[in-house]
Design a protein around this motif. Sequence first.
Motif, PDB file in Angstrom:
ATOM      1  N   LYS A   4       0.826  -1.210   0.000  1.00 35.01           N
ATOM      2  CA  LYS A   4       0.000   0.000   0.000  1.00 35.01           C
ATOM      3  C   LYS A   4       0.862   1.263   0.000  1.00 35.01           C
ATOM      4  O   LYS A   4       0.461   2.286  -0.533  1.00 35.01           O
ATOM      5  N   GLU A  11      -5.051  -3.583  -3.793  1.00 34.51           N
ATOM      6  CA  GLU A  11      -5.897  -4.351  -2.889  1.00 34.51           C
ATOM      7  C   GLU A  11      -5.224  -5.691  -2.633  1.00 34.51           C
ATOM      8  O   GLU A  11      -5.543  -6.689  -3.292  1.00 34.51           O
ATOM      9  N   PRO A  13      -4.257  -9.321  -0.973  1.00 33.62           N
ATOM     10  CA  PRO A  13      -5.133 -10.343  -0.408  1.00 33.62           C
ATOM     11  C   PRO A  13      -5.165 -10.256   1.117  1.00 33.62           C
ATOM     12  O   PRO A  13      -4.265  -9.705   1.748  1.00 33.62           O
ATOM     13  N   LYS A  14      -6.229 -10.828   1.668  1.00 33.53           N
ATOM     14  CA  LYS A  14      -6.398 -10.861   3.127  1.00 33.53           C
ATOM     15  C   LYS A  14      -6.463 -12.317   3.573  1.00 33.53           C
ATOM     16  O   LYS A  14      -6.949 -13.184   2.843  1.00 33.53           O
ATOM     17  N   PHE A  15      -5.991 -12.552   4.765  1.00 30.18           N
ATOM     18  CA  PHE A  15      -6.039 -13.887   5.359  1.00 30.18           C
ATOM     19  C   PHE A  15      -6.786 -13.792   6.681  1.00 30.18           C
ATOM     20  O   PHE A  15      -6.504 -12.916   7.496  1.00 30.18           O
ATOM     21  N   HIS A  16      -7.731 -14.698   6.873  1.00 30.43           N
ATOM     22  CA  HIS A  16      -8.491 -14.778   8.115  1.00 30.43           C
ATOM     23  C   HIS A  16      -8.254 -16.176   8.691  1.00 30.43           C
ATOM     24  O   HIS A  16      -8.628 -17.173   8.069  1.00 30.43           O
ATOM     25  N   TYR A  29      -8.652 -17.310   2.526  1.00 31.64           N
ATOM     26  CA  TYR A  29      -7.886 -16.419   1.650  1.00 31.64           C
ATOM     27  C   TYR A  29      -8.901 -15.600   0.877  1.00 31.64           C
ATOM     28  O   TYR A  29      -9.800 -16.148   0.242  1.00 31.64           O
ATOM     29  N   GLN A  30      -8.784 -14.285   0.929  1.00 26.53           N
ATOM     30  CA  GLN A  30      -9.711 -13.408   0.225  1.00 26.53           C
ATOM     31  C   GLN A  30      -8.930 -12.482  -0.698  1.00 26.53           C
ATOM     32  O   GLN A  30      -8.006 -11.799  -0.257  1.00 26.53           O
ATOM     33  N   SER A  31      -9.302 -12.501  -1.981  1.00 28.83           N
ATOM     34  CA  SER A  31      -8.606 -11.674  -2.958  1.00 28.83           C
ATOM     35  C   SER A  31      -9.560 -11.261  -4.068  1.00 28.83           C
ATOM     36  O   SER A  31     -10.256 -12.097  -4.636  1.00 28.83           O
ATOM     37  N   CYS A  39      -1.713 -18.656  -4.141  1.00 28.02           N
ATOM     38  CA  CYS A  39      -1.581 -18.861  -2.701  1.00 28.02           C
ATOM     39  C   CYS A  39      -1.231 -20.319  -2.407  1.00 28.02           C
ATOM     40  O   CYS A  39      -0.342 -20.595  -1.594  1.00 28.02           O
TER      41      CYS A  39
END
Length: 75
Positions: A4, A11, A13-16, A29-31, A39
Motif C-alpha cells: 500500500k 488491494e 489479499p487478506k487472510f483470516h 484467503y480473500q482476494s 496462494c
Amino acid sequence: MEVKKLYADAEPPKFHFISETETEMVMDYQSARCMSNVCLGLIEGCATHFGEAIEVKMYPQTDDGSVVRFSLSIV
C-alpha cells in the motif's frame, strides 16, 4: 502495508485464520483477483523449503473464487 505504501490503490489479499493446532490450520484467503492457486503454490513452496510434508485442501467459499478456505495438515 508495504504494498500500500508503494501502490495506494492496491488491494492485497487478506487472510483470516479460523483455527490452529500443532498439526492443522484452517484459514480463509480473500482476494479481489481470485488468485487462490498462487496462494496454494506459495504454501506448498514454503512447506518444501522448510522440509515439511503437508496436505492442503481448498474449499471455495464464493462462486467467483474470491474467497477460498484452506485446510492445512502436517502428514
